[in-house]
Design an enzyme around this catalytic site. Sequence first.
Site, PDB file in Angstrom:
ATOM      1  N   HIS A 155       0.825  -1.204   0.000  1.00 37.25           N
ATOM      2  CA  HIS A 155       0.000   0.000   0.000  1.00 37.25           C
ATOM      3  C   HIS A 155       0.864   1.262   0.000  1.00 37.25           C
ATOM      4  O   HIS A 155       2.103   1.182  -0.039  1.00 37.25           O
ATOM      5  CB  HIS A 155      -0.953   0.004   1.199  1.00 37.25           C
ATOM      6  N   CYS A 163       3.333  -4.591   6.748  1.00 41.63           N
ATOM      7  CA  CYS A 163       3.063  -4.489   5.309  1.00 41.63           C
ATOM      8  C   CYS A 163       4.302  -4.024   4.558  1.00 41.63           C
ATOM      9  O   CYS A 163       5.333  -3.704   5.148  1.00 41.63           O
ATOM     10  CB  CYS A 163       1.908  -3.521   5.069  1.00 41.63           C
TER      11      CYS A 163
END
Length: 335
Positions: A155, A163
Amino acid sequence: MRLSDLEFSGTRMRVAIIGVALAAAIGLSACASAPELTAAEQPLPNETLMMLGKKGMKPETPIFVRLFKEESELEVWKAREDGRFYHLKTYPICNWSGDLGPKIQTGDRQAPEGFYSIAPNQMKPDSQYHVAFNLGFPNAFDKANNRTGTALMIHGKCKSAGCYAMTDALSEEIYGLARESFRGGQLSFAVHAFPFRMTDEKLARFAKHKHFGFWKTLKEGYDSFETTRVPPDIAVCERRYVVNVILPASGRINPEARCPQFQRPALQPFSPLPDFKIAAAAPFMVAGPKTRDVAEVVNTAQQSMANANSGWMSTGDAAGMHPVPANASALGFKQ
């Protein structure tokens, strides 16, 4: 000039000015009412479109993605007419969390490592982190080994708690490449997440690392792609990954049961199309910040090795295990 003439000229000028003002107002009104493209629908940058053309690629053809933690790099590869994948761009990963090694459990803040598959329903156009796609952790391998965690993404926003975070601009571009490949008919695309570039020399540095067995299996997937330039099919059985196998027509394999007798296709070495050497001269690294550097990552990994040698050892990984989606052809075109 007579006074009446001056008055007439002045009137014409006022009318002209009013006309220009009205036209400008109408134009502004039209712009204001035009729908604004969301981040998920932004067109690919002109520079990227030009690079696709120079490399004999199309926006709608299949993609393949590789992640490298130590180098903080994300690679995008695109299929060409020979069915092989060619390098398009390397993007700097702005941030990733944790250390070298796979994600084991919720809260360990580790970015996953392994073989993952992205389907259209994993795309997150309305992510609070700009745009994103979900890696699909835990996959069949992770579940078979009781690994836990949710919402592990690639992202934007350059912030990570497990992430792989990019800058907003680069996350838009990578998301756009995935979006166009799905619109072109790709059913899913593979993402291979590695601790580092899996060369013999780099892996040898970690011969005593607690995740060495796991990384050896990851290297099988890395080597297969380096040889063939086609992402290998991977099965999960006996709670481990099995790389480069012909999957059963049903696609059903019990991740915890004994492995069936797989057929293994012969590796067909990659031979580039004649025009690729010229196209490959184009720049491939996109500028952008990284908040993790190699020295930091290696120091952390060396500390992990020291901990392991002193008797502190995780019980999570068995030799040879590795995460991967047990599915689909490498190209993923609709039949």
